[in-house]
Scaffold this active site. Structure first.
Site, short mmCIF file in Angstrom:
data_model
loop_
_atom_site.label_atom_id
_atom_site.label_comp_id
_atom_site.label_asym_id
_atom_site.label_seq_id
_atom_site.Cartn_x
_atom_site.Cartn_y
_atom_site.Cartn_z
N ASN A 1 8.41 -9.66 -5.56
CA ASN A 1 7.01 -9.26 -5.72
C ASN A 1 6.23 -10.46 -6.23
O ASN A 1 6.35 -10.83 -7.39
CB ASN A 1 6.91 -8.08 -6.72
CG ASN A 1 5.47 -7.72 -7.02
OD1 ASN A 1 4.56 -8.08 -6.28
ND2 ASN A 1 5.25 -7.00 -8.11
N TRP A 2 5.43 -11.04 -5.36
CA TRP A 2 4.69 -12.25 -5.73
C TRP A 2 3.44 -11.96 -6.56
O TRP A 2 2.74 -12.88 -6.97
CB TRP A 2 4.32 -13.04 -4.47
CG TRP A 2 5.41 -13.93 -4.00
CD1 TRP A 2 6.69 -13.97 -4.46
CD2 TRP A 2 5.33 -14.93 -2.97
NE1 TRP A 2 7.42 -14.91 -3.79
CE2 TRP A 2 6.60 -15.53 -2.86
CE3 TRP A 2 4.33 -15.36 -2.11
CZ2 TRP A 2 6.89 -16.54 -1.94
CZ3 TRP A 2 4.60 -16.37 -1.21
CH2 TRP A 2 5.87 -16.95 -1.12
N LYS A 3 3.12 -10.68 -6.69
CA LYS A 3 1.89 -10.28 -7.41
C LYS A 3 0.69 -11.06 -6.87
O LYS A 3 0.67 -11.38 -5.68
CB LYS A 3 2.07 -10.51 -8.92
CG LYS A 3 3.35 -9.89 -9.46
CD LYS A 3 3.38 -9.89 -10.96
CE LYS A 3 4.75 -9.47 -11.43
NZ LYS A 3 4.70 -8.59 -12.57
N HIS B 1 3.28 0.74 -8.82
CA HIS B 1 3.62 -0.33 -9.77
C HIS B 1 2.85 -0.10 -11.06
O HIS B 1 1.67 0.29 -11.04
CB HIS B 1 3.27 -1.69 -9.16
CG HIS B 1 3.88 -2.83 -9.91
ND1 HIS B 1 3.39 -3.24 -11.13
CD2 HIS B 1 4.95 -3.61 -9.65
CE1 HIS B 1 4.14 -4.25 -11.57
NE2 HIS B 1 5.11 -4.48 -10.69
N GLU C 1 1.42 -2.02 -13.02
CA GLU C 1 0.17 -2.78 -13.15
C GLU C 1 -0.98 -2.02 -12.48
O GLU C 1 -2.14 -2.19 -12.86
CB GLU C 1 0.34 -4.19 -12.57
CG GLU C 1 1.12 -5.08 -13.54
CD GLU C 1 1.89 -6.22 -12.88
OE1 GLU C 1 1.64 -6.55 -11.71
OE2 GLU C 1 2.77 -6.78 -13.57
N GLU D 1 11.34 0.49 -13.39
CA GLU D 1 10.77 -0.69 -14.03
C GLU D 1 10.15 -0.31 -15.37
O GLU D 1 8.98 0.12 -15.42
CB GLU D 1 9.66 -1.28 -13.15
CG GLU D 1 10.11 -1.60 -11.75
CD GLU D 1 9.31 -2.76 -11.19
OE1 GLU D 1 9.94 -3.74 -10.81
OE2 GLU D 1 8.08 -2.68 -11.18
N GLY E 1 7.55 -8.75 -17.05
CA GLY E 1 6.90 -10.00 -17.44
C GLY E 1 7.06 -10.38 -18.90
O GLY E 1 6.37 -11.27 -19.40
N SER F 1 11.65 -8.51 -15.58
CA SER F 1 12.15 -9.77 -16.14
C SER F 1 13.53 -10.20 -15.64
O SER F 1 14.27 -10.86 -16.36
CB SER F 1 12.16 -9.71 -17.68
OG SER F 1 10.85 -9.62 -18.17
N GLY G 1 9.83 -10.08 -10.00
CA GLY G 1 8.44 -10.55 -9.99
C GLY G 1 8.39 -12.05 -10.19
O GLY G 1 8.66 -12.83 -9.27
N GLY G 2 8.10 -12.48 -11.42
CA GLY G 2 7.92 -13.89 -11.76
C GLY G 2 8.95 -14.82 -11.14
O GLY G 2 8.59 -15.81 -10.48
C1 PEP Z 1 7.43 -6.70 -11.10
O1 PEP Z 1 6.46 -7.34 -10.70
O2 PEP Z 1 7.63 -5.59 -10.69
C2 PEP Z 1 8.34 -7.33 -12.06
C3 PEP Z 1 9.47 -6.74 -12.29
O3 PEP Z 1 7.93 -8.50 -12.62
P1 PEP Z 1 8.82 -9.49 -13.53
O4 PEP Z 1 10.10 -9.72 -12.81
O5 PEP Z 1 7.96 -10.72 -13.62
O6 PEP Z 1 9.03 -8.82 -14.85
#
Ligand code: PEP
Length: 245
Positions: A11-13, A100, A102, A169, A175, A206, A227-228
């Site tokens: 997930n590049w957000k 999600h 967010e 999640e 994050g 994370s 994500g990150g």
């Molecule tokens: C996400 O964007 O769903 C996520 C899990 O991000 P991260 O890995 O950065 O915590």
């Protein structure tokens, strides 16, 4: 070490421009040679601006492309800034992330999520359905109650286990660099799997090349949403390699 089928979602957000597409070259090369390539599925969910160029680039690859959200309306209309599921499919998306945290935080309700999932399935998109509790809910020991509510309402009147991936999640893990303890995560994943039988369940929050050694011990997981760390192909490849080491 695992030897089961696993799904890795990037997930590049809200990150990345056309230049970022080059980072996929090394993932593609890695996948072609990887000993366990038949066991893994990779899905990239870039920002909407990159869905089409990415799917063109990955035309002959095993890697799939997904969107990060969609509008609930199946028909086009006056919804400035929105994109519906048929438009996503039209530019090459095969998956879509829905629910999600967010987006839940900016007002997305379980009912709206349910309508979005129905719309995605109708147009042949597979759904990456995100659920998870906040840190306050966790402290009050409401995790199972919250997950049950989110999943029941999100999947109301939907019976399509094949095309829905549930991604657990915890909001407090996204994050933050913090992940649940192995025992706690195992318990939660078991809870979801028992209550919502035959769904594939992934973990997100994370995930990185360091903590994957701990996370891969949760042997009832079907994959990871990253994500990150997924914006860096070396880290993303490392996570996949270590899962099978
Ligand atoms: C996400 O964007 O769903 C996520 C899990 O991000 P991260 O890995 O950065 O915590």
């Amino acid at each position: 070490m695992t030897n089961k089928y696993m799904i890795f979602i990037a997930n590049w957000k809200m990150f990345g421009g056309l230049n970022s597409l080059n980072t996929i070259n090394s993932v593609n090369r890695f996948l072609k040679k990887f000993k366990y390539k038949k066991l893994i599925k990779i899905i990239y969910c870039p920002p909407s601006t990159l869905i089409n160029p990415m799917s063109v680039k990955l035309k002959n690859s095993k890697i799939s492309v997904g969107a990060q959200n969609c509008h609930e309306n199946q028909k086009s209309g006056a919804f400035t800034g929105s994109i519906n599921t048929s438009m996503l499919k039209n530019v090459g998306a095969r998956y879509v992330i829905i629910g999600h945290s967010e987006n839940r935080q900016s007002g997305e309700s379980n009912e709206l999520i349910n309508r979005k999932i129905k719309s995605a399935l109708k147009f042949g998109l597979k759904v990456i359905f995100c659920v998870g509790e906040t840190s306050q809910e966790r402290k009050k020991k409401f995790t199972n109650k919250i997950l049950t509510k989110q999943i029941k309402l999100g999947l109301k009147k939907i019976d399509n286990k094949k095309n829905i991936l549930i991604s657990y999640e915890p909001v407090w893990a996204i994050g933050t660099g913090v992940i649940p303890k192995t025992k706690e995560l195992l318990k939660t994943i078991n809870f979801i799997k028992k209550k919502f039988k035959n769904y594939k369940v992934l973990y997100g929050g994370s995930v990185n090349p360091k903590n994957i050694n701990q996370l891969k011990n949760i042997d009832n997981l079907d994959g990871f949403l990253i994500g990150g760390a997924s914006q860096n192909s070396k880290k993303f490849i490392d996570i996949i390699k270590k899962t099978y080491n």
